[in-house]
Design a protein around this motif. Structure first.
Motif, PDB file in Angstrom:
ATOM      1  N   GLU A 161      18.819  -0.802  -9.259  1.00 35.06           N
ATOM      2  CA  GLU A 161      17.656  -1.229  -9.128  1.00 35.06           C
ATOM      3  C   GLU A 161      17.278  -0.042 -10.442  1.00 35.06           C
ATOM      4  O   GLU A 161      17.456   1.638 -10.306  1.00 35.06           O
ATOM      5  CB  GLU A 161      17.288  -0.794  -8.067  1.00 35.06           C
ATOM      6  CG  GLU A 161      15.189  -1.168  -7.926  1.00 35.06           C
ATOM      7  CD  GLU A 161      14.596  -0.751  -6.361  1.00 35.06           C
ATOM      8  OE1 GLU A 161      13.819  -0.301  -6.948  1.00 35.06           O
ATOM      9  OE2 GLU A 161      15.466  -0.891  -5.635  1.00 35.06           O
ATOM     10  N   ALA A 162      16.051  -0.606 -11.278  1.00 31.63           N
ATOM     11  CA  ALA A 162      15.410   0.481 -12.605  1.00 31.63           C
ATOM     12  C   ALA A 162      14.385   0.356 -12.294  1.00 31.63           C
ATOM     13  O   ALA A 162      12.940   1.562 -12.481  1.00 31.63           O
ATOM     14  CB  ALA A 162      15.812  -0.213 -13.616  1.00 31.63           C
ATOM     15  N   LEU A 163      13.920  -0.812 -11.642  1.00 34.87           N
ATOM     16  CA  LEU A 163      11.807  -0.646 -12.003  1.00 34.87           C
ATOM     17  C   LEU A 163      11.831  -1.631 -11.027  1.00 34.87           C
ATOM     18  O   LEU A 163      12.567  -3.179 -10.539  1.00 34.87           O
ATOM     19  CB  LEU A 163      11.700  -1.319 -13.263  1.00 34.87           C
ATOM     20  CG  LEU A 163      10.396  -1.049 -14.168  1.00 34.87           C
ATOM     21  CD1 LEU A 163       9.788   0.830 -13.891  1.00 34.87           C
ATOM     22  CD2 LEU A 163      10.278  -1.129 -15.050  1.00 34.87           C
ATOM     23  N   LEU A 164      10.767  -1.892 -10.327  1.00 34.70           N
ATOM     24  CA  LEU A 164      10.158  -2.981  -9.536  1.00 34.70           C
ATOM     25  C   LEU A 164       8.703  -2.478 -10.026  1.00 34.70           C
ATOM     26  O   LEU A 164       7.599  -1.713  -9.656  1.00 34.70           O
ATOM     27  CB  LEU A 164      10.373  -2.529  -7.859  1.00 34.70           C
ATOM     28  CG  LEU A 164       9.781  -2.939  -6.902  1.00 34.70           C
ATOM     29  CD1 LEU A 164      10.097  -4.552  -6.716  1.00 34.70           C
ATOM     30  CD2 LEU A 164       9.374  -2.258  -5.465  1.00 34.70           C
ATOM     31  N   LEU A 165       7.922  -3.570 -10.022  1.00 30.99           N
ATOM     32  CA  LEU A 165       7.098  -3.967 -10.138  1.00 30.99           C
ATOM     33  C   LEU A 165       6.083  -5.087  -8.905  1.00 30.99           C
ATOM     34  O   LEU A 165       6.131  -6.247  -8.853  1.00 30.99           O
ATOM     35  CB  LEU A 165       6.132  -5.144 -11.986  1.00 30.99           C
ATOM     36  CG  LEU A 165       6.499  -4.164 -12.927  1.00 30.99           C
ATOM     37  CD1 LEU A 165       8.613  -3.589 -13.316  1.00 30.99           C
ATOM     38  CD2 LEU A 165       6.322  -4.876 -14.180  1.00 30.99           C
ATOM     39  N   SER A 166       5.032  -4.478  -8.682  1.00 31.17           N
ATOM     40  CA  SER A 166       5.085  -4.868  -6.946  1.00 31.17           C
ATOM     41  C   SER A 166       2.991  -5.087  -7.553  1.00 31.17           C
ATOM     42  O   SER A 166       2.554  -4.851  -8.231  1.00 31.17           O
ATOM     43  CB  SER A 166       5.085  -4.122  -5.898  1.00 31.17           C
ATOM     44  OG  SER A 166       4.281  -2.820  -6.305  1.00 31.17           O
ATOM     45  N   GLY A 167       3.141  -6.458  -6.139  1.00 32.19           N
ATOM     46  CA  GLY A 167       1.718  -6.443  -6.428  1.00 32.19           C
ATOM     47  C   GLY A 167       1.338  -7.720  -7.154  1.00 32.19           C
ATOM     48  O   GLY A 167       2.054  -8.627  -7.742  1.00 32.19           O
ATOM     49  N   ASP A 168       0.262  -8.240  -7.467  1.00 36.26           N
ATOM     50  CA  ASP A 168       0.079  -9.440  -7.815  1.00 36.26           C
ATOM     51  C   ASP A 168      -0.613  -9.268  -9.381  1.00 36.26           C
ATOM     52  O   ASP A 168      -1.899  -8.470 -10.017  1.00 36.26           O
ATOM     53  CB  ASP A 168      -1.302 -10.163  -7.648  1.00 36.26           C
ATOM     54  CG  ASP A 168      -1.874 -11.594  -8.079  1.00 36.26           C
ATOM     55  OD1 ASP A 168      -1.330 -12.098  -8.698  1.00 36.26           O
ATOM     56  OD2 ASP A 168      -2.871 -12.471  -7.730  1.00 36.26           O
TER      57      ASP A 168
END
Length: 223
Positions: A161-168
């Motif tokens: 895993e490198a990156l998580l973009l959460s939310g709207d």
């Protein structure tokens, strides 16, 4: 005058023929040749894109870290995290057969919403899987993966895993960046999962060096 009109009609017919042969026109072109290069700003335009997986999402407010990790961690088809798909290959997701498409984006961002609508696929409440290969002649250390997506997404490189973009979210270039990583000599596999409810799904991705400059000394392949 008649000759000019004749030429215009021929050109219009050719454009129409090309559009009919490529249902993803004008947003995508079929990936041709063994590899491509990042664009002048370093964005990666060549991807294998799986037709959208339907998910029960009616509002993007549910895209918390915990929800995303659970959803992105679910196995929808065999070999999901390890297979190297071929253009045209199909996978079974429930009762549906979804096809992989090897594509070059005609823009810096990958318009997944248009990918879905132009193929008459579901476009709201969907999860997209994408994958590409970064081939390097030598190690490229101290780079950051930089991505933007509409709406939430997760990105892996070489299985990590490198990156998580959460939310709207709305798609903004360089919206989030990974920790510093090394693109190793040889092949590096980048995988992504992008999820959206009622929204215009798309994403962009590139690598930036320690000075914030686009990394471009590699090739991109879907073969």
């Amino acid at each position: 005058m008649l000759r000019l009109l004749y030429v215009m009609l021929i050109v219009s017919a050719c454009i129409a023929a090309n559009a009919s042969e490529n249902p993803l026109h004008p947003y995508f072109s079929t990936a041709e040749g063994a590899h491509s290069l990042p664009d002048t700003a370093g964005f990666i335009g060549r991807w294998l894109v799986l037709e959208p997986i339907e998910v029960p999402v009616h509002s993007n407010t549910i895209f918390t870290d915990s929800y995303l990790r659970e959803t992105f961690g679910k196995e929808f088809y065999k070999g999901q995290t390890s297979m190297w798909p071929r253009d045209g290959q199909k996978v079974a997701v429930g009762k549906k057969k979804l096809r992989w498409h090897a594509l070059d984006s005609n823009m810096f961002n990958i318009k997944l919403f248009r990918f879905a609508t132009n193929l008459n696929q579901p476009f709201y409440g969907v999860l997209f899987h994408v994958v590409t290969a970064i081939d390097c002649d030598e190690d490229i250390p101290d780079v950051r993966m930089s991505a933007g997506s509409n709406s939430a997404s997760m990105w892996w490189i070489n299985g990590q895993e490198a990156l998580l973009l959460s939310g709207d979210r709305r798609m903004v270039q360089d919206d989030a960046m990974s920790q510093r990583i090394t693109l190793k000599k040889g092949r590096n596999i980048v995988r992504g999962a992008i999820i959206n409810g009622p929204g215009m799904s798309d994403f962009c991705l590139r690598f930036l060096d320690a000075g914030g400059n686009p990394v471009r000394n590699y090739t991109i392949s879907t073969l």
